[in-house]
Design a protein around this motif. Sequence first.
Motif: not given
Length: 408
Positions: A264-275, A302-315, A329-331
């Motif tokens: 499965a893939k999870i995407t967290v949208r429109s995160l601030p691009d910062r350290p 414009e310093r906004i990014t998405d992060i996608s990652f995969t996990v096992s479907r069971s998780e 919290q992440l914005g």
Amino acid sequence: MELVVHKYGGSSVADAQKIENVARRIGKVKESGQSIVAVASAMGDTTDELIDLAHTVAADPDPRELDLLLSTGELVSCTLLTMALRNLGYDAITLSGFQAGIRTDDMYGKARIFSIEPGRVQSELSEGKVVIVAGFQGITEDLDITTLGRGGSDTTAVALAAALNAERCDIYTDVDGIYTADPRIVPNARKLSEIDYEEMLELASYGAKMHPRSIELGAVNGVPIYVASSFSDSAGTLIHRVDKVNELENRVKVTGIAYQANLAKITVRSLPDRPGIAAALFEPLAARGISVDTIVQNTSLERITDISFTVSRSELTLAFAESQKLLSQLGGTEVISDDTLASVHVVGSGMQNTPGYASRMFRILAEGNINIDMITTSEIRISCIIKEEQVADAVRLLHEGFELGEEN
């Protein structure tokens, strides 16, 4: 006296007749003058049946109690195997993971071995006994029973082989070796006579029938691992340190094709691009014991990014809920998921520093009308996330495209 360690998978001890067959195989080793320690998995589908049973009485079984329940499967098969050996006239004894001195952390369901105290095993061997050890389990410092995750009996066997300075560890299962691809999908897949730890670790991490931690332990401790069938005497595959002197000019560059379903893939949208934004997302997931594989961060706009990652479907449920909790919290703006994915992997140490393999893989998939969702690479692996419904076709196409079914 030479010592060997055997491991027998669940299909090898699935019923009384198969247990008797394994006992006779172990007896032949003992008759040859070798000492032997044998690790056994639970009989057949026992582990799955116990998991299903747990879920009939509790929607979300407590991890500690579930591990204690699951550990009983190996105890059943091991004690029956010891009884069969004794019936054949061999002095044998069963030891649980705890009795064998296998110490783990407290990550229930996927614990890691941190030490083995082999005194009890060595003592029983010194008395001439065959020692049967329950695989897949260990004990924490607080004396709680843990399990090592799917395929954990492989890890038990290799860890014991290392602790006991065994000549090698033989893994007996329902397949007769390691193939260039899953022979159930690719009928002309070729059995490998040998494979390097590094390549095998990549294959095991992405679907081949070995526990990745067992390969790591073999590599670190220099334990050769031999994979063969418990139902025949045909030659298997030796996993060891392969001499690579002049090898790259004389061998197939790609060793095998692996795949992993139920992703499965999870995407967290429109995160601030910062350290620190990635750490703030993945550290809480790690603390919950969620294993993240492929990670892709989109180019910042414009310093906004998405992060996608995969996990096992069971998780997925747990990982999605945790990501949702972190969203404000992440914005970020939203969390979305896709539970229809799988991965396919081209693996081979011969690809190192050799151009053209990635483009060839992408072209093969494109000509098969297979869309790529995400891409990751290592020195000896190229991985693509694709739709699960297309994974079998992808494996067949890549196996044919890289000519792995042909002897070279």
